[in-house]
Design an enzyme around this catalytic site. Sequence first.
Site, PDB file in Angstrom:
ATOM      1  N   LYS A  43      -5.141  69.437  36.854  1.00 22.81           N
ATOM      2  CA  LYS A  43      -6.307  70.240  37.229  1.00 22.81           C
ATOM      3  C   LYS A  43      -5.833  71.644  37.537  1.00 22.81           C
ATOM      4  CE  LYS A  43      -9.698  70.276  41.038  1.00 22.81           C
ATOM      5  NZ  LYS A  43     -10.236  69.512  42.174  1.00 22.81           N
TER       6      LYS A  43
ATOM      7  N   LYS B  70      -8.759  68.825  33.953  1.00 18.75           N
ATOM      8  CA  LYS B  70      -9.896  69.268  34.752  1.00 18.75           C
ATOM      9  C   LYS B  70      -9.764  70.735  35.122  1.00 18.75           C
ATOM     10  CE  LYS B  70     -12.286  68.474  39.165  1.00 18.75           C
ATOM     11  NZ  LYS B  70     -12.347  67.658  40.389  1.00 18.75           N
TER      12      LYS B  70
ATOM     13  N   ASP C  14      -7.618  64.066  44.365  1.00 17.85           N
ATOM     14  CA  ASP C  14      -7.187  65.361  43.829  1.00 17.85           C
ATOM     15  C   ASP C  14      -6.144  65.952  44.763  1.00 17.85           C
ATOM     16  OD1 ASP C  14      -9.366  64.716  42.228  1.00 17.85           O
ATOM     17  OD2 ASP C  14     -10.104  66.790  42.131  1.00 17.85           O
TER      18      ASP C  14
END
Lengths: 287, 299, 482
Positions: free
Chosen positions: B199, B235, B136
């Site tokens: 995300k 996400k 991430d």
Amino acid sequence: MGKRINVQKTYKLYIDGKFPRTESGRYIKWQDPKETTLVNVCRGSRKDFRNAVVAARKAASGWSCRTAYNRGQILYRIGEILEGRREQFMTELTLQGSTKKQAEKEIDQAIERLIYYAGWADKYVQVFSRVNPVAMPYFNFSFLESVGVVAAIAPDDISLLGSVSVLAPIIVGGNTAIMLASESRPLCAITFAEVIHTSDVPAGVVNILTGQRSELLDHFSSHMDVNAVVYCGNDPEEIELVQSNSALNVKRPVIYRGQNWSDKKMQGPYHILETQETKTTWHPVGV
Amino acid sequence: MLANKSMFSQTVDQVNVQERVARLFSRSIKKESKVAALNNILSMIDLTTLEGKDSPGKVRQLCYKAAHLHNQFPDLPKVAAVCVFPPMVPVAKKALRRTGIKVASVATAFPSGMSTLAAKLEEVKAVVGAGADEVDMVISRGAFLRGEYDRVGEEIAKVKETCCEVHLKVILETGELVTLDNVRIASILAMNSGADFIKTSTGKVFPAATPPVVLIMLEAIRDFYLQTGKKIGMKPAGGISKAKLAVQYLVMVRETLGQDWLCSELFRFGASSLANDVLMQITKQFTGVYQSTNYFSLD
Amino acid sequence: MNYKTDWVYNPAPESADHVRIQERYDLFINGKFIPSVKNAYFKTINPANENKLAQVAEAQKTDVGLAVRAAKKAYENIWSKMDPSERGKYIFRIARLIQERAREFAVIESLDGGKPIRESRDVDIPLAAAHFFYYAGWADKLEYAFPGRKTQPVGVAGQIIPWNFPLLMAAWKLAPALATGNTVVLKPAETTPLTAMKLAEIIQECELPPGVVNIVNGGGETGQALVEHPDVDKIAFTGSTEVGKFIMKTVAGTGKKYTLELGGKAANIIFEDAPLDQAVEGIITGIFFNQGHVCCAGSRLFVQESVAETVISKLKNRMETLIVGDPLDKNTDIGAINSKAQLDKIKMYVDIGQKEGGEIFQSSCNLPKKGYWHAPSLFTGVSQSHRVVQEEIFGPVLAIQSFRTVDEVIAKANNTPFGLSGGVWTDKGSKIFALSKAIRAGVIWANTFNKFDPSSPFGGYKESGLGREGGLEGLMPYVHLV
């Protein structure tokens, strides 16, 4: 020396900024109450009216897009020019049967009414528009717009002041007009057209017909490209005809029933509102 | 094929987005459809601990929980992944061996992204080397807000290159992008540059995932898919602690992206306490009795 | 995109336990419920399943006469003489009671009219209460509404309302009439009489003086009797342009005041620089809100050529997610068509559209077997000369055209006898102002569509009607300025 032969005026129609004779070639012999003068007045036809509507429609978008300031200036200009032509209106009004005193008062009032409405040009939208506090994150405002093309039947009993009182609130609000002049007192309506013609009013914004009310009323109120019809008079059958014909295209019928046009109450912004539409616009407020 | 210009230039109207969200969120999800959603949500959770005070002990507890939170109901799916800081990757990796649960690690100077590109790439290399299944990363918001889109895009592309086969989630940190227009641009930029997932947030900036932001990102994913045929995952992270909200997000996914995205391969929740609430709701559905947090472990 | 998901929403029906519908409703005249002189009744059904909901008294000419007489008496003796602030308090009471019984009203509105509970609950009923609340406050402030003039009430108002927003239209009509000191005879639409009868219960509960509001149900003949009654001083009508014109003819020469809210065929214009995803949502709201039974529906869509393909594909995708079905299900987006007659009319137009060469797309929803239903539909490949583009369908059917330039789209948008509303979608502020000025319509929704508020005037240009309802402007039709 012999008496000078005076030059007589031909009273013609006023359509699209020009002074044509009626396409029908017909005329009405008009004589003053004292029977001193005989005049040929055009007997306007439904085709003249049709042509006038075409001219008015063509002029509508340009006129409504003029700035309010400019429309005010032009109305004021009409008043100025009228002031300069007092003598001619004196003659015609007295010929039509007014006393000198009555004529003078009518001219004064006509000029003042023009100035009065000239001053409203850039104010009525301010006074009668608003921001509406809707219960949502939107900016919502309502303002006035011209209804479009207006056909008007001028009062029969008062010619100059009647014409001014009917036309001024229509055109100050950005509409264009076709007016049927007083049948019994047609002279100063056409002379008033000359005033308009020399006052920077764009061609087609004001069109003035003379003729017979009984013949033209039906067409004035039934034409599908006319957005509102103003009727001045007191005849129940005529009123019913105007209102019933208005149904054809849901035009706005405005009825001035037996009004005293020299009364000050017969001027005001609410007369402008008669030929206005309220438009409301919504827009979200966000980033 | 990359996203075309009109995808970037398409603007977003905030008020209309809020209205759309309100409408989506007014869907009433009951009974079997609720249970199905709760199950699905559980399988989409990236159980997360990202604190300066994280220790191997704490990470091991979390991993244990990830592997056993469904003990009471053996039919329940496992969470998708455990998300940790780089030094914790080996700990998590070991703790989650043979559980099928993935290990995700933040990288690239999380959460601020304020470091040199070289250092960021080093960090990515390290976590990949330590066996992380997913990375991430954060984008450089400063550069983005200055309009240096090329630089932001290149960074993402380089990170992706370094990741090789490892899944890359690109954190936009939407709370710092301020406008929904920016969220859309950043989403497309990230997808164009090689993101496998986009995300919303690090969880360290307020606001984190907000419904309008999530909707805009989902719409960007849809447009990117229609343009390129590539399915990018989504996400939302930060502030999603209630099952009800998660169900509402699932509704949003269903009605924006459809069937294909209703799985953990393409949709995740980054959350630390969501799993407990989902379990509580599932228990309530089975028992018919409203639950108390006292009966659900804290880890 | 694949919107046929494994995950389907369970039915989520709104509870109807608390809703009481009587077997039979009488006329509401002079504060009492009384049968019609002929003891005639007609039935009202649930369009979602064709089941009978109740019998409703059909007002005869004599009944209308009784109602008008009650209204006139109440006007002369009580309502026009009452202290305006007291009048206002009665109207506030009505607003409050609607709020208190909101859910019950919402359920009945959906049962009787077929609209989704989401709309009756979130739009119709709250807005109806808000209208009463808004105008209640005007009752004792009329001197501030019209500068330089004083107001006088008009007298007895005859009000005829449509079936698409039954309670909301009753509120639009009643609230300003009562606030300005008029009394009312209201005729609800034949297919949707129930919420008006519930409103009558509230009016009784409010202890509004008898005769101030009278409600007579029935069809066209009842309406005509009301329009023709010599003691009715003002007509307020919402409905078709055809009937509106008939009313204009009928009242010609009588001196009655009137306002008309008639049909529409609004242009919804999407420019290439618009926020497209939100515009698509606006298109959906514009044409599918209330099954398209909306006079101001955005039924003519104009999309700039450069984004036409994108917008239409987004629109089709979005249509696939619309849930069509049980109006009482909280997840329903599109409910039942209001009546068999309306369904037949919609089907006729869909037929015409196809015969004239239009290309139709319908969402692949399953329609229930019983009741009146129509899938959300759109036509492409149509032009201004197609009937589906020219005529008001009043159903979930959208006609799409593309355009290239601003001038072209303005000309086409105005190329209609109607002028009720219009939509403009663009990110450019100056373009919004230019377009909203150029479109000849009473309501312009810029980057939004189908929004309503009691403080916002509503009404049409051209054949879409005459006069405004809502806002300060909405007081004007109910007063004489002196």
